[in-house]
Design an enzyme around this catalytic site. Structure first.
Site: not given
Length: 685
Positions: A468, A658, A484-485
């Site tokens: 990320h 996650c 964030y990804t």
């Protein structure tokens, strides 16, 4: 009042100002005695009693036999037991305990000052009427609440509340977030007020809650209000006698295991009758002394991995108090796994020993190693994390060189490094780079897709699969950063896409202010920029079953992914990478948890991949509140769900998670272990 009238008490004009009471109990300084104003004693609204019975029976010795004084709404210290003497006087009682007990002195006054300056005799600090107070009875201290894994599991919190002066308690409230949001309880008043509307007895409160609300919180807070709009303060205010403290009643919530199941254990601040236990019981002073002795002055210790001579040669000198000082040139050299230093507020910290334990992985520290990390650290971390820094403190930044001049140089936007066959890469681990918003799509009432242009149409983002990046924006002048990804990949040239759920303020009662950065995203206009730094992450998928996990190569044939909410995006990258390569034989399983069906991100994309690649990709959803006819699971991730929808444990299988920490800690990990997964076979990413 009747007794005083019968005795022919004189009027105030004739000096009848106070009623003094003395008990039969001999104490070191005097028999216990005190006094009250005659107005209160004679007022029929206040029900002052000389009592010889309790609940229809003669008083027991412990309760003041043969007779005692009762003053409803007053502090107990005025209600003299074993009463032997009543006297009406012009001045208040001169009894020792009337002055040296039941007082609230200002916080700056200790016992010595109170005696030397006569604070005990100042009438404004005497305690008469009680203040508003409340306590929690259920859950009890050390009570264990087993979690059944169902989203509709209920529990009823219960307790009592009271106030002085005959004031009615009008509300009690519960908070799970330290007082930001309060939930109104149901009140029950068993007593009937007297003819003058006075409420003397305590009342009872209760609140039925979803057990899910207790998962992941640190404590339950309680406060109450009376009809004078008096309420309990959040924190204790110290006074020399420790009296009348009525701060929020807080019960700690501890996750635990009980009879092989996940459970919650509750801890009250103290235990009744001075019993052992309670979170307010101070730790032994020796523990703090031992820690201080180990750490040395101001917690300083020798930098990890350096001998005494090496440490000495690297120092430019000693600052005030013998504290080590380092130049930024020296600090910049410690930017790797063997020695990771960083600067926060002009202090130097050696985080090398914490790399393996950091919740975000070593990369989250190494990305700022050798640099001044003050602004980025504060943008990401909580007050609790800042409190942990002292353990790793090794010295201060010297003044010989400016910070800005001595940082390790980073490539500029127009001087980016190249990778492989002259492929331009956009990201930089050591520097935040601005990217311009070029497109914004509304996917639902709270979900958006943002497209940002890279430096040129030929650039790729350069984010390895499973990693990320940190996105930063300034909100009210303060830097805010979150990980964030993107949903795009390096197959997409010249841009990257982010699918983001916007947490609007005033929607969720637990988070009344909403998401700071997600609302900042919502406010962006085309042409605005966001700063990005990365990549970071401890899971990288290289393709065809080859992973790098915490820096070590691993070959897997099956991968389990458990995600919650916005945690789907790094998993989506792995799923896409596996399914797009026809030669990749890795099998991937996904359990994706959300509250409602509308909360599912990338639903169309996930369903399409599962339909197109049924042998490679197995998809399963679970919702806290599913719609009618829902064909997937309902409720917490549980043992059976993992058994049915994750790969069986083997040396060639791993489960990666996650999502919200409570989901991972309380639902995923215990149930993975029940299915035979050892600690080495699962991880968060």
């Amino acid at each position: 009042a009747d007794l005083l009238k019968f005795a022919g008490v004189r009027s105030k004009k004739n000096g009848a100002n106070n009623v003094c009471f003395v008990g039969a109990d001999p104490l070191p300084k005097d028999n216990y005695g005190t006094s009250m104003k005659i107005e209160r004693a004679m007022d029929p609204a206040y029900d002052v009693l000389i009592a010889w019975e309790q609940n229809g029976k003669r008083l027991l010795p412990d309760h003041g036999f043969p007779v005692r004084l009762i003053i409803p709404g007053y502090i107990g210290g005025r209600m003299v037991k074993w009463l032997k003497e009543i006297e009406v006087t012009e001045k208040e009682s001169t009894n020792y305990y009337h002055y040296f007990d039941n007082r609230v002195l200002p916080s700056h006054v200790d016992a010595e000052k109170a005696t030397a300056e006569g604070w005990w005799y100042k009438p404004e600090y005497i305690i008469n009427d009680l203040n508003i107070n409340s306590a929690m009875v259920y859950p009890q201290h050390d009570e264990i609440l087993k979690l059944n894994g169902k989203s509709d599991q209920k529990y009823t919190l219960k307790g009592y509340a009271y106030s002085g002066g005959g004031r009615k308690v009008i509300r009690s409230e519960i908070s799970y977030d330290g007082g930001k949001v309060w939930h109104l309880c149901k009140l029950t008043h068993p007593e009937t007020p007297n003819a003058y509307g006075k409420h003397w007895c305590w009342c009872f409160w209760e609140l039925e809650i979803n057990v899910l609300d207790l998962v992941g919180i640190e404590e339950i807070s309680l406060r109450s209000w009376d009809e004078g709009m008096n309420t309990q303060p959040k924190d204790i205010t110290w006074n020399v006698m420790g009296m009348m403290n009525n701060c929020h009643f807080r019960v700690k919530v501890h996750p635990t295991k009980h009879d092989g199941s996940l459970a919650l254990r509750f801890e009250h601040p103290t235990v009744a009758a001075n019993g052992p236990g309670g979170w307010m019981v101070p730790k032994k002073a020796t523990e703090a002394a031992e820690k201080k002795a180990e750490e040395g002055p101001r917690g300083a210790k020798a930098p990890a991995g350096l001998t005494t001579s090496a440490s000495s040669s690297s120092l430019k000198g000693l600052g005030k108090g013998g504290v080590a000082t380092f130049t930024m040139e020296e600090i910049a050299k410690h930017n790797h796994e063997k020695s990771a230093w960083f600067v926060h507020n002009n202090k130097v910290y050696d985080a090398t020993s914490y790399l393996e334990d950091h919740p975000g992985g070593a990369e989250s520290i190494l990305i700022t190693a050798g640099q001044d990390a003050t602004e980025e650290f504060d943008a990401i971390h909580s007050t609790k994390a800042r409190g942990m820094l002292e353990k790793y403190y090794i010295g201060d930044v010297g003044s010989a060189n400016s910070i800005s001049a001595s940082l390790t140089p980073s490539p500029s936007i127009n001087n980016l490094f190249e990778l492989g066959n002259q492929q331009l890469v956009a990201l930089d681990k050591t520097k935040r780079i601005p990217f311009k918003l070029v497109q914004k799509d509304i996917l639902s009432h709270d979900t958006r897709r943002f497209r940002f242009a890279l430096q040129s149409p030929e650039h790729i983002l350069g984010l390895p699969v499973g990693n990320h990046m940190l996105l930063a924006g300034r909100v009210n002048g303060k830097l805010v950063m979150r990980a964030y990804t993107p949903t795009s990949s390096d197959d997409d040239v010249g841009y990257f896409d982010l699918v983001i759920k916007v947490y609007f303020k005033g929607v969720h009662p637990k988070f009344p202010d909403g998401g700071i950065l997600s609302q900042h995203f919502e406010s962006l206009k085309i042409g605005d920029t966001m700063e990005v730094k990365g990549p970071i992450g401890h899971v990288t998928y290289k393709g065809r079953g080859d992973f790098i996990i915490h820096g070590k190569k691993e070959k897997l044939s099956e991968v389990g992914l458990i995600c919650g909410g916005t945690g789907i995006t790094p998993a989506y990258q792995i799923i896409k990478a596996i399914t797009k390569d026809k030669k990749d034989k890795t099998r991937v399983h996904l359990i994706y948890a959300n509250k409602t069906e509308d909360d599912i991100l990338l639903r169309e994309e996930l369903d399409a991949l599962a339909k197109k690649h049924p042998k490679t990709f197995k998809l399963h959803y679970t919702l806290d509140d599913p719609p009618q006819g829902w064909k997937y699971s309902k409720g917490f991730i549980n043992e059976e769900m993992i058994k049915q929808h994750m790969p069986a444990y083997s040396s060639k299988a791993k489960v990666m998670m996650c999502g919200p920490p409570p989901m991972i800690k309380y639902a995923c990990i215990p149930n993975l272990e029940k299915n035979g997964f050892p600690e080495t076979s699962y991880l968060t990413f």
